[in-house]
Design a protein around this motif. Structure first.
Motif, PDB file in Angstrom:
ATOM      1  N   ASN A 168       0.853  -1.298  -0.017  1.00  0.00           N
ATOM      2  CA  ASN A 168      -0.067   0.218  -0.198  1.00  0.00           C
ATOM      3  C   ASN A 168       0.907   1.273   0.114  1.00  0.00           C
ATOM      4  O   ASN A 168       0.451   2.293  -0.422  1.00  0.00           O
ATOM      5  CB  ASN A 168      -0.916  -0.090   1.235  1.00  0.00           C
ATOM      6  CG  ASN A 168      -2.116  -1.082   0.911  1.00  0.00           C
ATOM      7  OD1 ASN A 168      -2.908  -0.767   0.070  1.00  0.00           O
ATOM      8  ND2 ASN A 168      -2.225  -2.089   1.881  1.00  0.00           N
ATOM      9  N   LEU A 169       2.045   1.172   0.587  1.00  0.00           N
ATOM     10  CA  LEU A 169       2.868   2.367   0.662  1.00  0.00           C
ATOM     11  C   LEU A 169       3.436   2.310  -1.052  1.00  0.00           C
ATOM     12  O   LEU A 169       3.373   3.687  -1.459  1.00  0.00           O
ATOM     13  CB  LEU A 169       4.322   2.067   1.339  1.00  0.00           C
ATOM     14  CG  LEU A 169       5.106   3.502   1.451  1.00  0.00           C
ATOM     15  CD1 LEU A 169       4.683   4.586   1.930  1.00  0.00           C
ATOM     16  CD2 LEU A 169       6.742   2.751   2.382  1.00  0.00           C
ATOM     17  N   PHE A 170       3.705   1.342  -1.627  1.00  0.00           N
ATOM     18  CA  PHE A 170       3.922   1.631  -3.115  1.00  0.00           C
ATOM     19  C   PHE A 170       2.922   2.165  -3.861  1.00  0.00           C
ATOM     20  O   PHE A 170       3.111   3.124  -4.774  1.00  0.00           O
ATOM     21  CB  PHE A 170       4.122   0.419  -3.509  1.00  0.00           C
ATOM     22  CG  PHE A 170       4.413   0.093  -5.142  1.00  0.00           C
ATOM     23  CD1 PHE A 170       5.883   0.439  -5.581  1.00  0.00           C
ATOM     24  CD2 PHE A 170       3.436  -0.328  -5.947  1.00  0.00           C
ATOM     25  CE1 PHE A 170       5.904   0.449  -6.870  1.00  0.00           C
ATOM     26  CE2 PHE A 170       3.586  -0.191  -7.459  1.00  0.00           C
ATOM     27  CZ  PHE A 170       4.806   0.243  -8.012  1.00  0.00           C
ATOM     28  N   THR A 171       1.643   1.677  -3.545  1.00  0.00           N
ATOM     29  CA  THR A 171       0.515   2.479  -4.372  1.00  0.00           C
ATOM     30  C   THR A 171       0.264   4.104  -4.066  1.00  0.00           C
ATOM     31  O   THR A 171       0.065   4.818  -5.008  1.00  0.00           O
ATOM     32  CB  THR A 171      -0.722   1.805  -4.316  1.00  0.00           C
ATOM     33  OG1 THR A 171      -1.283   1.728  -2.864  1.00  0.00           O
ATOM     34  CG2 THR A 171      -0.624   0.332  -4.680  1.00  0.00           C
ATOM     35  N   ARG A 172       0.581   4.293  -2.765  1.00  0.00           N
ATOM     36  CA  ARG A 172       0.407   5.656  -2.194  1.00  0.00           C
ATOM     37  C   ARG A 172       1.340   6.369  -2.973  1.00  0.00           C
ATOM     38  O   ARG A 172       1.070   7.505  -3.512  1.00  0.00           O
ATOM     39  CB  ARG A 172       0.294   5.796  -0.771  1.00  0.00           C
ATOM     40  CG  ARG A 172       0.479   7.009  -0.093  1.00  0.00           C
ATOM     41  CD  ARG A 172      -0.860   7.660  -0.394  1.00  0.00           C
ATOM     42  NE  ARG A 172      -1.892   7.034   0.277  1.00  0.00           N
ATOM     43  CZ  ARG A 172      -1.966   7.385   1.542  1.00  0.00           C
ATOM     44  NH1 ARG A 172      -1.539   8.229   2.394  1.00  0.00           N
ATOM     45  NH2 ARG A 172      -2.966   6.557   2.134  1.00  0.00           N
ATOM     46  N   LEU A 173       2.648   6.396  -2.800  1.00  0.00           N
ATOM     47  CA  LEU A 173       3.687   6.709  -3.334  1.00  0.00           C
ATOM     48  C   LEU A 173       3.917   6.948  -5.020  1.00  0.00           C
ATOM     49  O   LEU A 173       4.137   7.856  -5.525  1.00  0.00           O
ATOM     50  CB  LEU A 173       5.089   6.225  -2.828  1.00  0.00           C
ATOM     51  CG  LEU A 173       5.403   6.355  -1.232  1.00  0.00           C
ATOM     52  CD1 LEU A 173       6.797   5.922  -0.956  1.00  0.00           C
ATOM     53  CD2 LEU A 173       5.210   7.840  -0.831  1.00  0.00           C
ATOM     54  N   ALA A 308       5.935   3.310  17.847  1.00  0.00           N
ATOM     55  CA  ALA A 308       5.863   4.647  17.513  1.00  0.00           C
ATOM     56  C   ALA A 308       5.529   4.921  16.022  1.00  0.00           C
ATOM     57  O   ALA A 308       5.035   5.660  15.597  1.00  0.00           O
ATOM     58  CB  ALA A 308       6.996   5.447  18.072  1.00  0.00           C
ATOM     59  N   ARG A 309       6.356   4.172  15.224  1.00  0.00           N
ATOM     60  CA  ARG A 309       6.351   4.310  13.917  1.00  0.00           C
ATOM     61  C   ARG A 309       4.797   3.918  13.159  1.00  0.00           C
ATOM     62  O   ARG A 309       4.110   4.756  12.181  1.00  0.00           O
ATOM     63  CB  ARG A 309       7.196   3.073  13.209  1.00  0.00           C
ATOM     64  CG  ARG A 309       6.976   3.306  11.619  1.00  0.00           C
ATOM     65  CD  ARG A 309       8.088   2.361  10.939  1.00  0.00           C
ATOM     66  NE  ARG A 309       7.958   2.283   9.319  1.00  0.00           N
ATOM     67  CZ  ARG A 309       8.939   1.973   8.882  1.00  0.00           C
ATOM     68  NH1 ARG A 309       9.955   1.413   9.141  1.00  0.00           N
ATOM     69  NH2 ARG A 309       8.841   1.943   7.438  1.00  0.00           N
ATOM     70  N   GLU A 316      -1.413   9.380  10.017  1.00  0.00           N
ATOM     71  CA  GLU A 316      -1.083   9.916   8.839  1.00  0.00           C
ATOM     72  C   GLU A 316      -1.980   9.196   7.736  1.00  0.00           C
ATOM     73  O   GLU A 316      -1.558   9.632   6.381  1.00  0.00           O
ATOM     74  CB  GLU A 316       0.439  10.030   8.358  1.00  0.00           C
ATOM     75  CG  GLU A 316       1.294  10.840   9.448  1.00  0.00           C
ATOM     76  CD  GLU A 316       2.789  10.641   9.035  1.00  0.00           C
ATOM     77  OE1 GLU A 316       3.161   9.925   8.420  1.00  0.00           O
ATOM     78  OE2 GLU A 316       3.400  11.532   9.583  1.00  0.00           O
ATOM     79  N   GLY A 317      -2.750   8.328   7.795  1.00  0.00           N
ATOM     80  CA  GLY A 317      -3.440   7.666   6.899  1.00  0.00           C
ATOM     81  C   GLY A 317      -2.805   6.560   6.012  1.00  0.00           C
ATOM     82  O   GLY A 317      -3.265   6.216   5.108  1.00  0.00           O
ATOM     83  N   LEU A 318      -1.495   6.250   6.514  1.00  0.00           N
ATOM     84  CA  LEU A 318      -0.699   5.332   5.795  1.00  0.00           C
ATOM     85  C   LEU A 318      -1.244   3.861   5.887  1.00  0.00           C
ATOM     86  O   LEU A 318      -1.049   2.834   4.998  1.00  0.00           O
ATOM     87  CB  LEU A 318       0.733   5.345   5.977  1.00  0.00           C
ATOM     88  CG  LEU A 318       1.364   6.854   5.259  1.00  0.00           C
ATOM     89  CD1 LEU A 318       2.961   6.859   5.777  1.00  0.00           C
ATOM     90  CD2 LEU A 318       1.462   6.597   3.707  1.00  0.00           C
TER      91      LEU A 318
END
Length: 323
Positions: A168-173, A308-309, A316-318
């Motif tokens: 999902n980080l890939f699709t977001r970026l 924490a991460r 942040e909605g990630l």
């Protein structure tokens, strides 16, 4: 290992637990030790754990058995360990998803901080974007272009919460929409990828490497900032056209809450010793592991950093909590 070295290590392990009143009558371990993997057989966690078990057997002087309890993003197996007696006979080997699950699962039958005892960080590892040989795109720009042309027409497989985050980080970026396909483990996901039923997936290098080497799947990019020494021809995803992408996974061992500190320290010492064995070390390095283990205190600090991460990522909605 020579017999005298084995006896010396066992004596050290025994001495480490004797100060604990509950263990004053005998050394640990007195019976077989079970390592529970909360994912399907054949995935990266399973492959790593079975190799580690081989290295631990001669050091602990007892059978070291690996069990698989897949389901619910690792929750099914984790609950078994959370409810177990803290006697050093059962340990959990999980991924970074263990610290992520509280932020993506609607409810957990345990508290990840309260109900487990950190034992050791076993390994970090890069993950990678793997693609079916039947898929029509040749690289990351081609995949991104195809996804932009037909939003939500391309699936990506995931097998735990951390790998889901990677996808999902890939699709977001990349600014694209794809469809996540969740699996109970890496092995069934890779089977579908190899068969051409799934166009793309996110995997640990540990799980994917044999299939890459056999030409059954392709690698488009690794998730770490730098290229993997194991896959020098595969670019990082940042290099491949997704600026700012960086993420890595890890394997760690935990016991139930209340596990005596001397047992946790003794198991950690055995893990460090096992991972110094040239044969085991070479075997794990060849499947993509990064062998810099941490002791219970170091692993506790890492888990706190990870918590924490994920808390920040949720704000942040990630990452999105499942319904």
């Amino acid at each position: 290992m020579p017999a005298f070295e084995r006896r010396a290590l066992l004596a050290a392990l025994a001495g480490a637990v004797l100060p604990c009143p509950a263990l004053a009558q005998a050394a640990w371990p007195r019976r077989p030790v079970r390592l529970l993997v909360p994912y399907a057989p054949g995935g990266g966690t399973d492959v790593f754990t079975r190799a580690l078990a081989e290295g631990l057997r001669p050091l602990l002087g007892q059978p070291v058995l690996v069990e698989n309890r897949a389901g619910a993003n690792g929750v099914v197996g984790s609950e078994v360990v959370a409810r177990a007696e803290p006697d050093g006979s059962l340990f959990l080997v999980d991924t970074g998803s263990h610290t992520l699950n509280p932020y993506v699962m609607p409810a957990l039958p345990y508290d990840t901080a309260r109900d487990f005892t950190p034992v050791a960080l076993l390994s970090r590892y890069p993950m990678l974007l793997a693609v079916s040989t039947a898929a029509p795109f040749a690289d990351v720009p081609g995949l991104v272009a195809a996804a932009r042309t037909a939003p939500r027409s391309i699936g990506f497989g995931t097998s735990d919460a951390a790998i889901s985050y990677a996808g999902n980080l890939f699709t977001r970026l990349a600014g694209i929409e794809m469809v996540e396909v969740a699996y109970r483990g890496a092995a069934p996901m890779l089977n579908d990828l190899i068969a051409g039923h799934l166009p793309t997936s996110w995997n640990s290098t540990v799980a994917a490497l044999p299939h890459l080497q056999a030409g059954r799947i392709r690698a488009f990019g690794v998730t770490t900032k730098e290229r993997s020494a194991l896959l020098p021809d595969v670019p990082s995803l940042a290099e491949a056209g997704v600026p700012g992408y960086e993420f890595a996974g890890w394997y760690g061992m935990l016991g139930p809450a209340g596990l005596p500190a001397p047992i946790a320290e003794a198991m950690s010492a055995a893990i460090h010793q096992a991972l110094r064995d040239p044969g085991l070390r070479d075997k794990l390095l060849r499947i993509g592991a990064d062998l810099n283990p941490l002791d219970p205190a170091g692993f506790t600090a890492l888990r706190q950093e990870e918590d924490a991460r994920w808390s920040r990522a949720a704000r942040e909605g990630l990452i999105v909590r499942a319904q």
